[in-house]
Design an enzyme around this catalytic site. Structure first.
Site, PDB file in Angstrom:
ATOM      1  N   VAL A  11      -8.902  -7.608   6.040  1.00  0.00           N
ATOM      2  CA  VAL A  11      -8.397  -8.323   7.228  1.00  0.00           C
ATOM      3  C   VAL A  11      -9.546  -8.667   8.175  1.00  0.00           C
ATOM      4  O   VAL A  11      -9.655  -9.797   8.667  1.00  0.00           O
ATOM      5  CB  VAL A  11      -7.334  -7.467   7.962  1.00  0.00           C
ATOM      6  CG1 VAL A  11      -6.930  -8.103   9.279  1.00  0.00           C
ATOM      7  CG2 VAL A  11      -6.121  -7.262   7.079  1.00  0.00           C
ATOM      8  N   GLU A 152      -1.422  -9.964  11.577  1.00  0.00           N
ATOM      9  CA  GLU A 152      -1.824 -10.988  10.599  1.00  0.00           C
ATOM     10  C   GLU A 152      -0.754 -11.108   9.534  1.00  0.00           C
ATOM     11  O   GLU A 152      -0.074 -10.137   9.222  1.00  0.00           O
ATOM     12  CB  GLU A 152      -3.193 -10.653  10.007  1.00  0.00           C
ATOM     13  CG  GLU A 152      -3.319  -9.281   9.349  1.00  0.00           C
ATOM     14  CD  GLU A 152      -2.846  -9.229   7.924  1.00  0.00           C
ATOM     15  OE1 GLU A 152      -2.721 -10.304   7.312  1.00  0.00           O
ATOM     16  OE2 GLU A 152      -2.577  -8.127   7.434  1.00  0.00           O
ATOM     17  N   LEU A 154      -1.600 -12.720   6.508  1.00  0.00           N
ATOM     18  CA  LEU A 154      -2.399 -13.296   5.422  1.00  0.00           C
ATOM     19  C   LEU A 154      -1.995 -12.711   4.073  1.00  0.00           C
ATOM     20  O   LEU A 154      -1.770 -11.516   3.960  1.00  0.00           O
ATOM     21  CB  LEU A 154      -3.885 -12.989   5.661  1.00  0.00           C
ATOM     22  CG  LEU A 154      -4.421 -13.264   7.051  1.00  0.00           C
ATOM     23  CD1 LEU A 154      -5.862 -12.798   7.163  1.00  0.00           C
ATOM     24  CD2 LEU A 154      -4.298 -14.742   7.377  1.00  0.00           C
ATOM     25  N   ASN A 227       7.438  -8.442   6.712  1.00  0.00           N
ATOM     26  CA  ASN A 227       7.057  -7.963   5.380  1.00  0.00           C
ATOM     27  C   ASN A 227       8.218  -7.249   4.699  1.00  0.00           C
ATOM     28  O   ASN A 227       8.453  -7.432   3.508  1.00  0.00           O
ATOM     29  CB  ASN A 227       5.863  -7.020   5.485  1.00  0.00           C
ATOM     30  CG  ASN A 227       4.551  -7.767   5.291  1.00  0.00           C
ATOM     31  OD1 ASN A 227       4.549  -8.991   5.207  1.00  0.00           O
ATOM     32  ND2 ASN A 227       3.460  -7.047   5.226  1.00  0.00           N
ATOM     33  N   LEU A 269      12.029 -15.035  -4.246  1.00  0.00           N
ATOM     34  CA  LEU A 269      13.255 -14.742  -4.997  1.00  0.00           C
ATOM     35  C   LEU A 269      12.945 -14.656  -6.490  1.00  0.00           C
ATOM     36  O   LEU A 269      13.817 -14.824  -7.315  1.00  0.00           O
ATOM     37  CB  LEU A 269      14.300 -15.841  -4.747  1.00  0.00           C
ATOM     38  CG  LEU A 269      15.016 -15.816  -3.396  1.00  0.00           C
ATOM     39  CD1 LEU A 269      15.964 -17.008  -3.268  1.00  0.00           C
ATOM     40  CD2 LEU A 269      15.817 -14.519  -3.212  1.00  0.00           C
ATOM     41  N   CYS A 279       0.265  -3.974   0.836  1.00  0.00           N
ATOM     42  CA  CYS A 279       1.060  -4.210   2.047  1.00  0.00           C
ATOM     43  C   CYS A 279       2.531  -3.856   1.891  1.00  0.00           C
ATOM     44  O   CYS A 279       3.042  -3.007   2.616  1.00  0.00           O
ATOM     45  CB  CYS A 279       0.907  -5.656   2.485  1.00  0.00           C
ATOM     46  SG  CYS A 279      -0.717  -5.960   3.153  1.00  0.00           S
ATOM     47  N   ARG A 346      -4.137  -2.244  -6.321  1.00  0.00           N
ATOM     48  CA  ARG A 346      -3.465  -1.173  -5.570  1.00  0.00           C
ATOM     49  C   ARG A 346      -1.939  -1.326  -5.675  1.00  0.00           C
ATOM     50  O   ARG A 346      -1.401  -2.393  -5.443  1.00  0.00           O
ATOM     51  CB  ARG A 346      -3.919  -1.192  -4.105  1.00  0.00           C
ATOM     52  CG  ARG A 346      -5.361  -0.722  -3.976  1.00  0.00           C
ATOM     53  CD  ARG A 346      -5.843  -0.826  -2.563  1.00  0.00           C
ATOM     54  NE  ARG A 346      -5.901  -2.204  -2.108  1.00  0.00           N
ATOM     55  CZ  ARG A 346      -6.219  -2.552  -0.873  1.00  0.00           C
ATOM     56  NH1 ARG A 346      -6.496  -1.641   0.027  1.00  0.00           N
ATOM     57  NH2 ARG A 346      -6.263  -3.825  -0.535  1.00  0.00           N
TER      58      ARG A 346
HETATM   59  C1  UDX Z   1       1.969  -9.785   1.759  1.00  0.00           C
HETATM   60  C2  UDX Z   1       2.591 -10.786   2.737  1.00  0.00           C
HETATM   61  O1  UDX Z   1       3.042 -11.945   2.012  1.00  0.00           O
HETATM   62  C3  UDX Z   1       1.580 -11.167   3.821  1.00  0.00           C
HETATM   63  O2  UDX Z   1       2.201 -12.014   4.776  1.00  0.00           O
HETATM   64  C4  UDX Z   1       1.100  -9.876   4.510  1.00  0.00           C
HETATM   65  O3  UDX Z   1       0.128 -10.178   5.493  1.00  0.00           O
HETATM   66  C5  UDX Z   1       0.528  -8.915   3.480  1.00  0.00           C
HETATM   67  O4  UDX Z   1       1.506  -8.644   2.466  1.00  0.00           O
HETATM   68  P1  UDX Z   1       0.307  -9.891  -0.337  1.00  0.00           P
HETATM   69  O5  UDX Z   1       0.394  -8.405  -0.387  1.00  0.00           O
HETATM   70  O6  UDX Z   1      -1.013 -10.558  -0.460  1.00  0.00           O
HETATM   71  O7  UDX Z   1       0.916 -10.439   1.060  1.00  0.00           O
HETATM   72  O8  UDX Z   1       1.236 -10.410  -1.509  1.00  0.00           O
HETATM   73  P2  UDX Z   1       2.435 -11.453  -1.726  1.00  0.00           P
HETATM   74  O9  UDX Z   1       1.915 -12.740  -2.193  1.00  0.00           O
HETATM   75  O10 UDX Z   1       3.332 -11.483  -0.557  1.00  0.00           O
HETATM   76  O11 UDX Z   1       3.186 -10.722  -2.962  1.00  0.00           O
HETATM   77  C6  UDX Z   1       3.590  -9.362  -2.864  1.00  0.00           C
HETATM   78  C7  UDX Z   1       4.141  -8.840  -4.172  1.00  0.00           C
HETATM   79  O12 UDX Z   1       5.446  -9.333  -4.420  1.00  0.00           O
HETATM   80  C8  UDX Z   1       3.346  -9.163  -5.437  1.00  0.00           C
HETATM   81  O13 UDX Z   1       3.298  -7.995  -6.244  1.00  0.00           O
HETATM   82  C9  UDX Z   1       4.149 -10.241  -6.121  1.00  0.00           C
HETATM   83  O14 UDX Z   1       3.954 -10.242  -7.529  1.00  0.00           O
HETATM   84  C10 UDX Z   1       5.560  -9.832  -5.733  1.00  0.00           C
HETATM   85  N1  UDX Z   1       6.538 -10.936  -5.699  1.00  0.00           N
HETATM   86  C11 UDX Z   1       6.363 -11.965  -4.814  1.00  0.00           C
HETATM   87  C12 UDX Z   1       7.660 -10.886  -6.519  1.00  0.00           C
HETATM   88  O15 UDX Z   1       7.849  -9.963  -7.313  1.00  0.00           O
HETATM   89  N2  UDX Z   1       8.580 -11.899  -6.423  1.00  0.00           N
HETATM   90  C13 UDX Z   1       8.428 -12.937  -5.559  1.00  0.00           C
HETATM   91  O16 UDX Z   1       9.312 -13.809  -5.522  1.00  0.00           O
HETATM   92  C14 UDX Z   1       7.285 -12.979  -4.729  1.00  0.00           C
END
Ligand code: UDX
Length: 449
Positions: A11, A152, A154, A227, A269, A279, A346
């Site tokens: 971050v 954030e 992100l 989140n 979805l 996160c 992670r």
């Molecule tokens: C997330 C939030 O989106 C972001 O706004 C916050 O700041 C940090 O946490 P990130 O951890 O980078 O970001 O991942 P993201 O793209 O949101 O995906 C999270 C997890 O959900 C992944 O393991 C992904 O494979 C899974 N996922 C996502 C699903 O299983 N189905 C979906 O439809 C979308």
């Protein structure tokens, strides 16, 4: 403006780099001296799309610098972004000791008034505690501190793009002057007057970011509530997938139609192995913990977590159904990262799959475009292949665990000829059941027949 960033992790580094690219003078600090040395030598300790180029251009323009001396960094900025880690404790509660440590440093080292901005993800009321701590730790009553929260949103892999094109910029403040200062910090982004690294300089016309001013408690809550809601949406889709399997429906058809309703929206979805990363699992846990600590039972979030954990079990049901005995079988694991376009493993569902396969005595050949180096340290017994077709050679089954585009584009005709058995168990619904069957594969996925 002159800004300090404390914490050069994921971050902090993205925030510092983007704010420097937007025209501010940024001084970054971290307790990890090796990291600072690497940054000072022009290196980039994490992979994030466009990060290397904006760090290089900010460095060339003299707008970003790094120091392991926290005091120097603290004195350099009028506003200080706290971007240190808040990892989960055993209980799920967020560990705020790094924030406390930084509060002590700021109180001891500041010589002029500071706006202290928490960007680390923290439970509601942390800002109020931070404000109290800064006053309590300060020996110089002439140095005034104001606290703000600026969460954030992100995503890993697209963090730079997300920083420059946010849906909303949330600032939680105690007084209007802090909001005005934060608006000034973000002015280039609100007005889109920055040179966009993602769009070769100029962004296409589109909606502008909403700048929202709230209380500090609300800002902190917005982050966890957002989140957790996304995690809940994923678990919801996963239960729908289970239901589709029992009833004989197709989860893609169901969630696609659901998502066309503007009130629901089509994102997050996607059914499959569930969410991972640093996160969602931690934020859902922390939010449950925070709610319980004030006497609110957030039952639907507990269910969200439970459903997510069960995904691995559902996946193994399919593996056992298809392979019968797992012991001694050679399996190709496609994908180790917690999602596509990152090397982050992670809390990756794939790692849980690998762990269980090893426990059951499978012989694993794994591949991932970015995450193999990190995984090797955890699972030395697994054999790793840069080339996915080598991982698939002689395999009794292919298990898809991460939604990489390169896996979507695999030539399954070619793979089928290399495999010992044409069996694909797809944890990310990357292919169509009909297409795979037409190529002669036995194919299992989530929520589809
Ligand atoms: C997330 C939030 O989106 C972001 O706004 C916050 O700041 C940090 O946490 P990130 O951890 O980078 O970001 O991942 P993201 O793209 O949101 O995906 C999270 C997890 O959900 C992944 O393991 C992904 O494979 C899974 N996922 C996502 C699903 O299983 N189905 C979906 O439809 C979308």
């Amino acid at each position: 403006m002159r800004l300090s960033v404390i914490g050069c992790g994921y971050v902090g580094l993205v925030t510092g780099a983007c704010l420097a690219e937007a025209g501010h003078e940024v001084v970054c600090t971290d307790i990890d001296e090796e990291r600072i040395a690497k940054l000072n030598a022009g290196g980039v300790p994490i992979y994030e799309s466009h990060l290397d180029e904006i760090l290089a251009s900010a460095r060339k323009a003299g707008r970003i610098s790094y120091t392991s001396n926290a005091g120097d960094a603290i004195r350099a900025g009028d506003a200080i972004f706290i971007c240190v880690g808040t990892p989960p404790k055993e209980s799920g509660e967020a560990d705020l000791s790094a924030i406390d440590h930084v509060a002590r440093q700021i109180a001891a080292e500041a010589r002029s008034p500071k706006l202290v901005i928490e960007k680390s993800t923290v439970p509601a009321r942390t800002g109020l505690e931070l404000s109290r701590a800064l006053t309590a730790y300060s020996k110089n009553s002439n140095v005034k501190f104001r606290v703000a929260s600026n969460p954030e949103f992100l995503r890993e892999g697209t963090a730079v793009g997300d920083f420059f094109h946010p849906d909303r910029i949330v600032v939680g403040v105690e007084d209007p002057s802090a909001a005005a200062e934060l608006r000034e910090i973000y002015r280039p982004i609100i007005e889109r007057s920055f040179r966009c690294p993602v769009h070769n300089g100029t962004c296409p016309p589109g909606h502008k970011a909403e700048f929202l001013v709230t209380t500090i408690n609300s800002a902190e809550l917005i982050k966890h509530a957002s989140n957790s809601f996304l995690a809940l949406k994923i678990s919801y889709a996963n239960v729908i997938a289970d239901l589709c399997e029992k009833i004989g429906a197709n989860v893609e058809e169901v969630t696609h139609a659901m998502g066309l309703d503007a009130r629901i929206g089509g994102q997050f979805l996607k059914a499959g192995l569930g969410y991972g990363g640093f996160c969602f699992p931690k934020d859902v846990q922390a939010f449950i913990h925070l709610s319980a600590s004030v006497g609110v039972d957030f039952d639907i979030l507990k269910a969200t977590e439970r459903v997510n954990k069960q995904r691995i079990e559902r996946f193994f049901d399919k593996i056992r159904q298809a392979l019968w005995v797992v012991k001694g079988k050679r399996v190709a694991v496609l994908g180790l990262a917690f999602k596509a376009n990152t090397d982050d493993i992670r809390f990756a569902p794939a790692l849980e799959v690998v762990k269980r396969l090893l426990e059951e005595g499978a012989v694993i050949h794994a591949t991932d475009p970015e995450a193999m180096t990190r995984t090797k340290a955890l699972f030395p017994k697994v054999q790793y292949h840069e080339d996915p077709y080598e991982a698939l050679r002689d395999a009794d089954a292919a298990l898809v665990c991460t939604e990489w585009d390169s896996f979507r584009k695999l030539d399954w005709d070619r793979a089928g000829k290399l495999m010992a058995r044409k069996l694909v168990i797809d944890g990310r619904n990357l292919y169509t059941p009909q297409g795979m069957r037409e190529m002669g594969f036995e194919y299992y996925s989530f929520g589809r027949e």
